[in-house]
Scaffold this motif. Structure first.
Motif, short mmCIF file in Angstrom:
data_model
loop_
_atom_site.label_atom_id
_atom_site.label_comp_id
_atom_site.label_asym_id
_atom_site.label_seq_id
_atom_site.Cartn_x
_atom_site.Cartn_y
_atom_site.Cartn_z
N THR A 300 0.83 -1.23 0.00
CA THR A 300 -0.05 -0.01 -0.07
C THR A 300 0.99 1.34 -0.08
OG1 THR A 300 -0.18 0.12 2.42
CG2 THR A 300 -1.79 -1.32 1.36
N ILE A 301 2.08 1.24 0.14
CA ILE A 301 3.14 2.21 0.12
C ILE A 301 3.36 2.82 -1.17
CG2 ILE A 301 5.12 3.08 1.07
CD1 ILE A 301 4.95 1.13 3.28
N PRO A 302 3.37 4.06 -1.37
CA PRO A 302 3.74 4.66 -2.76
C PRO A 302 4.94 4.78 -2.94
CG PRO A 302 1.80 6.07 -1.60
CD PRO A 302 2.43 5.08 -0.61
N ILE A 303 5.62 4.74 -4.15
CA ILE A 303 7.04 5.07 -4.51
C ILE A 303 7.94 6.20 -3.86
CG2 ILE A 303 8.69 5.19 -6.23
CD1 ILE A 303 6.75 3.59 -7.79
N GLU A 304 6.74 7.37 -3.89
CA GLU A 304 7.09 8.50 -3.40
C GLU A 304 7.43 8.49 -1.63
OE1 GLU A 304 5.40 13.23 -2.82
OE2 GLU A 304 4.17 11.46 -2.36
N SER A 305 6.62 7.56 -1.12
CA SER A 305 6.76 7.30 0.34
C SER A 305 8.16 6.55 0.52
CB SER A 305 5.77 6.56 1.26
OG SER A 305 4.41 7.59 1.11
N VAL A 306 8.40 5.64 -0.10
CA VAL A 306 9.59 4.63 -0.14
C VAL A 306 10.57 5.68 -0.25
CG1 VAL A 306 10.71 2.80 -1.10
CG2 VAL A 306 8.43 2.83 -1.10
N LEU A 307 10.66 6.45 -1.19
CA LEU A 307 11.80 7.38 -1.52
C LEU A 307 12.03 8.39 -0.35
CD1 LEU A 307 11.39 8.14 -5.09
CD2 LEU A 307 13.25 7.12 -4.09
N LYS A 308 10.87 8.89 0.53
CA LYS A 308 11.16 9.57 1.59
C LYS A 308 11.85 8.84 2.65
CE LYS A 308 7.00 12.65 0.91
NZ LYS A 308 5.92 13.05 1.56
N LEU A 309 11.53 7.50 2.91
CA LEU A 309 11.93 6.74 3.70
C LEU A 309 13.58 6.39 3.66
CD1 LEU A 309 9.16 4.06 4.13
CD2 LEU A 309 9.82 5.83 5.89
N LEU A 310 13.92 6.46 2.51
CA LEU A 310 15.32 6.06 1.95
C LEU A 310 16.12 7.45 1.76
CD1 LEU A 310 14.69 3.53 -0.82
CD2 LEU A 310 15.57 3.08 1.50
N GLY A 311 15.37 8.50 2.58
CA GLY A 311 16.16 9.91 2.15
C GLY A 311 16.21 10.41 0.70
N GLY A 312 15.39 9.77 -0.10
CA GLY A 312 15.17 10.43 -1.53
C GLY A 312 16.05 9.65 -2.26
N ILE A 313 16.87 8.63 -2.14
CA ILE A 313 17.88 7.93 -3.03
C ILE A 313 17.58 6.48 -3.06
CG2 ILE A 313 20.23 7.61 -3.34
CD1 ILE A 313 20.77 10.26 -2.02
N ILE A 314 17.67 5.90 -4.25
CA ILE A 314 17.96 4.65 -4.31
C ILE A 314 18.94 4.30 -5.17
CG2 ILE A 314 15.55 4.02 -3.98
CD1 ILE A 314 15.07 3.70 -7.02
N SER A 315 19.60 2.99 -5.00
CA SER A 315 20.73 2.77 -5.79
C SER A 315 20.60 2.46 -7.10
CB SER A 315 21.46 1.59 -5.14
OG SER A 315 20.65 0.57 -5.07
N VAL A 316 19.59 1.98 -7.67
CA VAL A 316 19.25 1.48 -9.05
C VAL A 316 18.07 2.49 -9.77
CG1 VAL A 316 20.40 -0.72 -8.88
CG2 VAL A 316 18.18 -0.28 -8.59
N GLY A 317 18.10 2.59 -10.97
CA GLY A 317 16.79 3.47 -11.56
C GLY A 317 17.05 4.81 -11.66
N CYS A 318 16.16 5.57 -12.13
CA CYS A 318 16.34 6.94 -12.04
C CYS A 318 15.09 7.66 -11.76
CB CYS A 318 16.95 7.46 -13.29
SG CYS A 318 15.86 7.03 -14.75
N ILE A 319 14.08 6.90 -10.79
CA ILE A 319 13.03 7.57 -10.46
C ILE A 319 13.09 8.57 -9.44
CG2 ILE A 319 12.31 5.83 -8.74
CD1 ILE A 319 9.40 6.15 -10.04
N SER A 320 14.33 8.49 -8.84
CA SER A 320 14.64 9.31 -7.60
C SER A 320 15.13 10.81 -8.25
CB SER A 320 16.03 8.99 -6.83
OG SER A 320 16.99 8.51 -7.63
N ASN A 321 15.42 10.84 -9.47
CA ASN A 321 15.56 12.12 -10.10
C ASN A 321 14.17 12.81 -10.18
OD1 ASN A 321 18.18 11.87 -10.32
ND2 ASN A 321 18.21 10.97 -12.50
N LEU A 322 13.38 11.95 -10.68
CA LEU A 322 11.70 12.67 -10.60
C LEU A 322 11.42 13.28 -9.29
CD1 LEU A 322 9.87 10.08 -13.09
CD2 LEU A 322 10.61 12.38 -13.72
N PHE A 323 11.68 12.52 -8.44
CA PHE A 323 11.24 12.54 -6.94
C PHE A 323 11.91 14.18 -6.56
CE2 PHE A 323 12.41 12.46 -2.41
CZ PHE A 323 11.00 12.39 -1.77
#
Length: 472
Positions: A300-323
């Motif tokens: 149920t957790i949106p990707i935006e919320s996952v990125l918030k939990l990770l401090g806005g960064i993930i190691s792969v992909g580039c959706i964090s740039n959109l965030f």
């Protein structure tokens, strides 16, 4: 529009033919709005959309697919209510109404509906009635709440009266880089960006105009989560996802490195795990409803919320740039919250994930209004901009908690029934223990009995952040 009448969006690609990669795309607001909408999709929605893509190998979805399928395969008897299962398989999200306004909304979740009791003594009681998002809910009187009512439309603001789109303000033309950074569509910005890449001769770059539809936008969502060169992979290489691509569950392993240490005040959930001593591999876990509610709630957790939990960064992909771009450059003003994520009413599991809470249910009222075709109820959200017609008495409606077996109980905690026991495999397959043969399980594991080692672990706020890594 295509020949089949399906909507398309025109984009222009700037291509480095020598390196066979997309430098950037020039596109309008409809394209950028759809890109930004990816951030608001829950992980369950992402998983469901990925499965629909024929070119996507199951290995890419990884354990998230197993988790989603586990919910789908579990008997309704294991859930507190039938609505609990629907909430996990088709999770709602806060910005759902905005995504419905997009030219390209790749989410196949149907818009929310509203239901009341057909018994007029309940639904039109001046003291207040009940409201549900699901037609199978039961009213306090025992009847199914299967009478649909409709949200009264607010005055539509003409697009000519505003500037911007659904998720951005001001601009109408954008540059989108290969790794999905969004820039103003200005010549000066283009010059600066090309120089930063060491490109001086624009005549050596090719242009290509494309008409893209829902299929291409779905591919963009897929590659934004697994590729650093999203535009190139989707529009030039058109490559299938390879088996060695990092899986989504690896990418969204909730592991903020800055997370605080566990304290004695943290709420704990105990789980029994069985290890194979020879290689320290977790064979399975035996868990109660608290742990299952926890891992099911990940859907149920949106990707935006996952990125918030990770401090806005993930190691792969580039959706964090959109965030980052959405939150720093283009975002229309959003509600601030002390939580890192806010879910729709009644979605969060209390004390399971303290950084994620549900939004308080809005105040609803209904009143009778004779329409041209028939007499129906229209429903209003409480708002200063909405006025009730004269002579009408608005009746307050209380939004039911779909996770609660009782229509008058709110703030229920989890999705599965209390006192339930489950088996969870290393790759997040969840099964109800009563449905599993212990003899067959031991044979399938093919492990000598003296190689088993039992551990009981406690999972609190910190351990939740490491959960997906623990069981992979």
């Amino acid at each position: 529009m295509t020949s089949e009448g399906k909507p398309t969006i025109s984009i222009k690609l700037l291509i480095d033919q020598e390196r066979n990669n997309v430098i950037l795309a020039e596109a309008g607001g409809d394209f950028v709005d759809t890109l930004f909408s990816f951030l608001f999709f829950p992980l369950g929605t992402i998983t469901r959309l990925f499965v629909k893509q024929q070119s996507l190998q199951p290995a890419v979805i990884g354990c998230l697919n197993n988790l989603y399928n586990s919910v789908e395969n579990l008997s309704l008897e294991r859930f507190r209510t039938a609505e609990c299962k629907r909430m996990l398989l088709y999770p709602r999200y806060i910005n759902e109404d905005k995504c419905q306004k997009l030219k390209f909304n790749i989410d196949d979740t149907k818009p929310s509906k509203y239901f009341i009791c057909p018994n007029m003594n309940c639904s039109r009681n001046i003291a207040g009635g009940m409201l549900s998002y699901y037609e199978n809910s039961r009213c306090t009187c025992g009847k199914l709440m299967n009478r649909e009512i409709y949200m009264k439309e607010k005055k539509v603001v003409q697009l000519n009266d505003i500037t911007g789109g659904v998720f951005y303000e001001g601009e109408s033309i954008f540059f989108i880089t290969d790794d999905l950074r969004v820039m103003q569509g200005l010549p000066g910005g283009l010059i600066e960006y090309l120089r930063s890449l060491g490109l001086n001769n624009v005549n050596l770059l090719a242009e290509e105009v494309l008409q893209i539809g829902l299929e291409e936008m779905s591919n963009l969502l897929t590659h934004s989560l697994i590729s650093k060169t999203t535009l190139t992979d989707v529009f030039l290489r058109k490559q299938r996802i390879l088996s060695n691509t990092p899986t989504l569950d690896k990418q969204f392993a909730f592991i903020p490195t800055h997370k605080k240490e566990s304290t004695s005040n943290d709420s704990k959930t105990s789980v029994k795990i069985m290890l194979r001593k020879s290689d320290r591999k977790i064979l399975y876990a035996e868990a109660g409803e608290d742990f299952i509610d926890l891992i099911f709630s990940f859907l149920t957790i949106p990707i935006e919320s996952v990125l918030k939990l990770l401090g806005g960064i993930i190691s792969v992909g580039c959706i964090s740039n959109l965030f980052r771009d959405l939150n720093t450059k283009w975002s229309i003003t959003k509600e601030e919250s002390s939580q890192k994520a806010v879910l729709p009413p009644y979605y969060s599991c209390l004390n399971k994930f303290p950084d994620i809470l549900s939004r308080e249910p809005p105040a609803y009222y209904c009143f009778s209004e004779l329409l041209r075709s028939s007499s129906t109820f229209s429903i209003f959200l409480t708002s200063k901009k909405i006025s009730v017609p004269s002579g009408q008495t608005p009746v307050p409606l209380t939004l039911m908690d779909p996770k609660s077996p009782s229509p008058v109980t709110t703030n229920s905690s989890g999705y599965v029934k209390k006192m339930s026991k489950f088996l969870v495999t290393d790759d997040l397959v969840v099964k109800s223990l009563p449905s599993i043969s212990s003899i067959s399980l031991l044979k399938e594991l093919e492990t000598p009995l003296d190689d088993f080692e039992e551990h009981v672990i406690s999972i609190g706020e910190v351990e939740v952040s490491h959960l997906l890594n623990l069981i992979n």
